[in-house]
Design an enzyme around this catalytic site. Structure first.
Site, PDB file in Angstrom:
ATOM      1  N   TYR A  27       0.844  -1.208   0.000  1.00 45.14           N
ATOM      2  CA  TYR A  27       0.000   0.000   0.000  1.00 45.14           C
ATOM      3  C   TYR A  27       0.875   1.253   0.000  1.00 45.14           C
ATOM      4  O   TYR A  27       0.650   2.190  -0.773  1.00 45.14           O
ATOM      5  CB  TYR A  27      -0.919  -0.031   1.234  1.00 45.14           C
ATOM      6  CG  TYR A  27      -1.715   1.235   1.439  1.00 45.14           C
ATOM      7  CD1 TYR A  27      -2.745   1.587   0.574  1.00 45.14           C
ATOM      8  CD2 TYR A  27      -1.434   2.083   2.514  1.00 45.14           C
ATOM      9  CE1 TYR A  27      -3.480   2.758   0.772  1.00 45.14           C
ATOM     10  CE2 TYR A  27      -2.163   3.242   2.712  1.00 45.14           C
ATOM     11  CZ  TYR A  27      -3.178   3.578   1.839  1.00 45.14           C
ATOM     12  OH  TYR A  27      -3.895   4.738   2.037  1.00 45.14           O
ATOM     13  N   GLU A  49     -11.394   6.130   5.717  1.00 42.49           N
ATOM     14  CA  GLU A  49     -10.780   6.933   6.793  1.00 42.49           C
ATOM     15  C   GLU A  49     -11.755   7.061   7.962  1.00 42.49           C
ATOM     16  O   GLU A  49     -11.348   7.031   9.128  1.00 42.49           O
ATOM     17  CB  GLU A  49     -10.369   8.315   6.281  1.00 42.49           C
ATOM     18  CG  GLU A  49      -9.211   8.313   5.291  1.00 42.49           C
ATOM     19  CD  GLU A  49      -7.864   7.883   5.859  1.00 42.49           C
ATOM     20  OE1 GLU A  49      -7.732   7.745   7.085  1.00 42.49           O
ATOM     21  OE2 GLU A  49      -6.935   7.675   5.053  1.00 42.49           O
ATOM     22  N   TRP A  57      -4.895   1.335  10.694  1.00 41.34           N
ATOM     23  CA  TRP A  57      -5.099   1.323   9.245  1.00 41.34           C
ATOM     24  C   TRP A  57      -4.926  -0.098   8.708  1.00 41.34           C
ATOM     25  O   TRP A  57      -5.595  -0.498   7.748  1.00 41.34           O
ATOM     26  CB  TRP A  57      -4.150   2.300   8.556  1.00 41.34           C
ATOM     27  CG  TRP A  57      -4.338   2.326   7.069  1.00 41.34           C
ATOM     28  CD1 TRP A  57      -3.438   1.967   6.121  1.00 41.34           C
ATOM     29  CD2 TRP A  57      -5.530   2.707   6.356  1.00 41.34           C
ATOM     30  NE1 TRP A  57      -3.997   2.100   4.856  1.00 41.34           N
ATOM     31  CE2 TRP A  57      -5.270   2.543   4.979  1.00 41.34           C
ATOM     32  CE3 TRP A  57      -6.794   3.150   6.760  1.00 41.34           C
ATOM     33  CZ2 TRP A  57      -6.222   2.826   3.996  1.00 41.34           C
ATOM     34  CZ3 TRP A  57      -7.746   3.426   5.776  1.00 41.34           C
ATOM     35  CH2 TRP A  57      -7.450   3.265   4.423  1.00 41.34           C
TER      36      TRP A  57
END
Length: 198
Positions: A27, A49, A57
């Site tokens: 990522y 988010e 995350w």
């Protein structure tokens, strides 16, 4: 070089969070900090988010394909039409984060995204908060968690009916989509967005 950077087996410098597992590394190497300007792609980022708020995350990234399936590829047109049956289906979906407020917020945010189309659209609104300069962090401690621009963006989105879009969440969004470059100086990704110089 910063002690917050790790040299990988490939000889490339990354922050510790991006060196901790393959999913995060990929990522970081291919997506994080690169410009995102499409409505659907931005709606996905705003949604993820929001779901990430209070979680790691890595947790969200691991469930990303499940989120995409549950929210019809984050097509705001389709998500905006979700009713109570869809809400119940999502609350029963173990593949995503089952938080009732965040699920309802995502549906509301899809509706707010559609409403913005008459006023320039979500991409224009978000990118209008690009600052004149970007941070130049050498350590993780030097990376801000919010900015005057992220606070203004959060306020603007809330005014238009968006939820789970606080200043810290919106700064994370700005980092993720290239509006600011918070790659550490010395990272192999610094300056790769084409928006900010290394």
């Amino acid at each position: 070089m910063s002690e917050d950077l790790v040299i990988g087996a490939d000889g490339l410098a990354r922050p510790q969070w991006a060196a901790s597992n393959e999913l995060l590394r990929d990522y970081y190497d291919t997506e994080w900090g690169m410009p995102v300007t499409g409505e659907q792609a931005l709606f996905e980022r705003v949604s993820l988010e929001g779901f990430q708020s209070g979680l790691s995350w890595a947790t969200i990234l691991a469930k990303r394909e499940n989120f995409r399936s549950a929210f019809k590829g984050f097509d705001p047109q389709l998500v905006s039409a979700y009713g109570e049956q869809d809400y119940e289906r999502l609350m029963d979906d173990a593949g995503i984060v089952r938080n009732k407020l965040k699920i309802r917020a995502t549906i509301a945010n899809a509706q707010a995204t559609l409403a913005l189309r008459d006023d320039g659209g979500l991409p224009q609104l978000i990118w209008s908060f690009k600052p004149e300069r970007t941070p130049l962090p050498r350590t993780v401690a030097e990376i801000p968690t919010q900015s005057p621009e992220s606070s203004a963006l959060a306020k603007s989105l809330k005014k238009r009916g968006f939820k789970f879009v606080g200043p810290t969440t919106m700064f994370a969004l700005m980092e993720a989509i290239g509006i600011v470059d918070t790659h550490l100086i010395g990272s192999h990704r610094r300056g790769t967005s084409g928006i900010w110089p290394a």
